[in-house]
Design a protein around this motif. Sequence first.
Motif, mmCIF file in Angstrom:
data_model
loop_
_atom_site.group_PDB
_atom_site.id
_atom_site.type_symbol
_atom_site.label_atom_id
_atom_site.label_comp_id
_atom_site.label_asym_id
_atom_site.label_seq_id
_atom_site.Cartn_x
_atom_site.Cartn_y
_atom_site.Cartn_z
ATOM 1 N N SER A 1 0.824 -1.204 0.000
ATOM 2 C CA SER A 1 0.000 0.000 0.000
ATOM 3 C C SER A 1 0.862 1.260 0.000
ATOM 4 C CB SER A 1 -0.945 -0.010 1.191
ATOM 5 O OG SER A 1 -0.221 -0.160 2.396
ATOM 6 N N GLY A 2 2.082 1.161 0.565
ATOM 7 C CA GLY A 2 2.969 2.321 0.583
ATOM 8 C C GLY A 2 3.336 2.794 -0.817
ATOM 9 N N LEU A 3 3.281 1.875 -1.773
ATOM 10 C CA LEU A 3 3.564 2.240 -3.159
ATOM 11 C C LEU A 3 2.263 2.441 -3.934
ATOM 12 C CD1 LEU A 3 6.226 0.785 -2.175
ATOM 13 C CD2 LEU A 3 6.567 0.138 -4.537
ATOM 14 N N ILE B 1 -0.788 3.439 -2.942
ATOM 15 C CA ILE B 1 -1.642 4.605 -2.686
ATOM 16 C C ILE B 1 -1.117 5.870 -3.391
ATOM 17 C CG2 ILE B 1 -2.578 6.110 -0.883
ATOM 18 C CD1 ILE B 1 -2.891 3.602 0.834
#
Lengths: 290, 373
Positions: free
Chosen positions: B105-107, B109
């Motif tokens: 999700s860090g990439l 979003i």
Amino acid sequence: MLDFAIYCLTIIAVWSVLGLSLNIQFGLTGLVNFGQVLPFGLGAYAAALAAQAGLPWPAGAALGLVVAVAVSLMVLLPARRLSQDYWALITLGAGELFRLTALNAPSLGGADGLTVPRFADPHLALGAALALMAAAWLVSHRISHSPFGRLLKVLREDEVLAATLGRNPVSYQRTVSIIAWAMAAAGGVLYAHIVGYVSPSSFTVTETFIVWTALILGGPGNNLGVVVGAAAVQLLSVSSRFVASWIDLPADVLANGRLALFGLVLVLMFLFRPQGLVPEKKEVRDAQRR
Amino acid sequence: MKNFLSLAFCSALALAAVQGPARAADPIQIGVIANLTGSAVKTSVQMTRGVELAADAINAAGGIDGRPVKLIVEDSENRAQEALNAANKLYNVDKVPAAIMFGGSGLMIPVAELAKEKGRVLVNTSSSSPKLGNYPGTLFSILPLDDIVGKELGLLIADSGAKTAAIVVPNSTFGLGVAEAAAAAFESKGGKIVKKVAFTEGQPDYRADIQPVVPVKPDVIITAGYGDDSRAMLKAARELGITAKWYAAYPSILELENKAFVEGKLFGVDNGGYAQPAGKAVADKYGAKFNGTADLMAHVYYGYDALMVIAAAIKKAGSAEPAAIAKALPEVVSSYDGATGKIVWDARGQRVSPPIDVIEYKGGDFVTTATRN
């Protein structure tokens, strides 16, 4: 294509601010900061937390600067009695401490991260990034061309020599850290608003070393060199994507080849141009002739 | 150096210049963003291969309305900044209407934020953060949400007769999401969670993290994970002499450190589509193209379905415009029978109620012992 150029310029400008901040610390003063991502992350998280609390962006920016300055003093505290080699270890550790705290604290978003309001217009983001870069440049330029900056260079070359001139190295290092960390935090605030999201995975040690690469590639001690270095790193990264798309090989092989090329360019640089693309100029001053 | 930079600049400009307006036989370009370097590489490569298999299948059948599919694969290096570089290139320069992405999700979003701004489509094959539901009409998930798989896992453990469970998961959105949902379901059936360990990923050894599980002697251990971390986790548990049974979400993506250690002791729930004819057909294609199915992982099926539903949406809409694709996607998935089974999306484009297989590791292989849903 124009949108892509605008995006690349924005990123180069933000990374230049980080590079200029590192240049004041390492290029001028000789402080080896392996936690450059820490003030950057603090700024970005401050912007995100302020936005979560419903505060306007200047509140986040102010919070980011204050926290970064406070943390810089805190990190400096154990470094006071140690030589500069230990500075690298302490800052590296501090950067990781921050990332792991953000990862494990639910109030900081944890692994899920936090959403930040984005710049609605990419042109506005570019303008803000260029403005911040210009401001960082001005500050760096003023410092490096002032008596203060010259003493920082003495400090870089020989701390004992600086002390024999009746200067207190620690107080100079403190001033430098405060200025440089505030600068990097401002870059972080801006970055959060450009990307629209912060998470611990964006602030790893890798990011610190990308900034270091830009600095070493461009020429430590030279402000123009830092900006050139930041531009070179970003352009190498994106241009190799285009080159890769013309070669018919499996995608994973190409991806690894791209990184290998990046490493090769760095190795060749260090072999044939270790002083950087735009090296620091030697200043000759003759006090008597003036 | 100077020459190289100017060359790079010119090449970028030249590439932009050769792109003209779309003609009928022009290929439809679809972007792929994956961690081809950095960490979690193996899973990303598997997903990318799945997309390639789908592209091969579409092009062998004459393309979409006569237009072939052309994939543009970009590396994210497992860094948010590089994922954004990749996405910016795909959306702004290659002008792809849709991109398929593998990444946490860090990439995911930041890329979703960009896709939303640009009005393009992003298909998620890997991340299961609840925050992904904030991008309806932009982001569509082929991977089911963690809480659904986690709940099935918790119910399975309760059915097995276990009374106590310990949680050992990576401290990631995936690990915690599975753990919370599994624990809630297990406790609702009278089970008790006796210990909770969330370890920080990327370490060489997890003995210190897992040590607290030893004295509480749980009946089962709830886990989730993949790659080197799962290998190190299982190694640590074996060295500590833990004999509890393991219950994992997606057990087939775990890297088994010692096959004898988990023989007959590793259970879990997985997406149930793979064992059905559509999934089997994809596995056969994989074996033919990539020299056997020994390294085949579930991510191949998610990548395959991602491109297949995009292609179906383009066909139905009669247009490769992003808005048309986004509108047609929810309509086509309802009748799509994919490699990962039937796809049901909620109003946000997030996958709910996937078919569930109950898996057991025995005889050196993952065996499906039952199905749910």
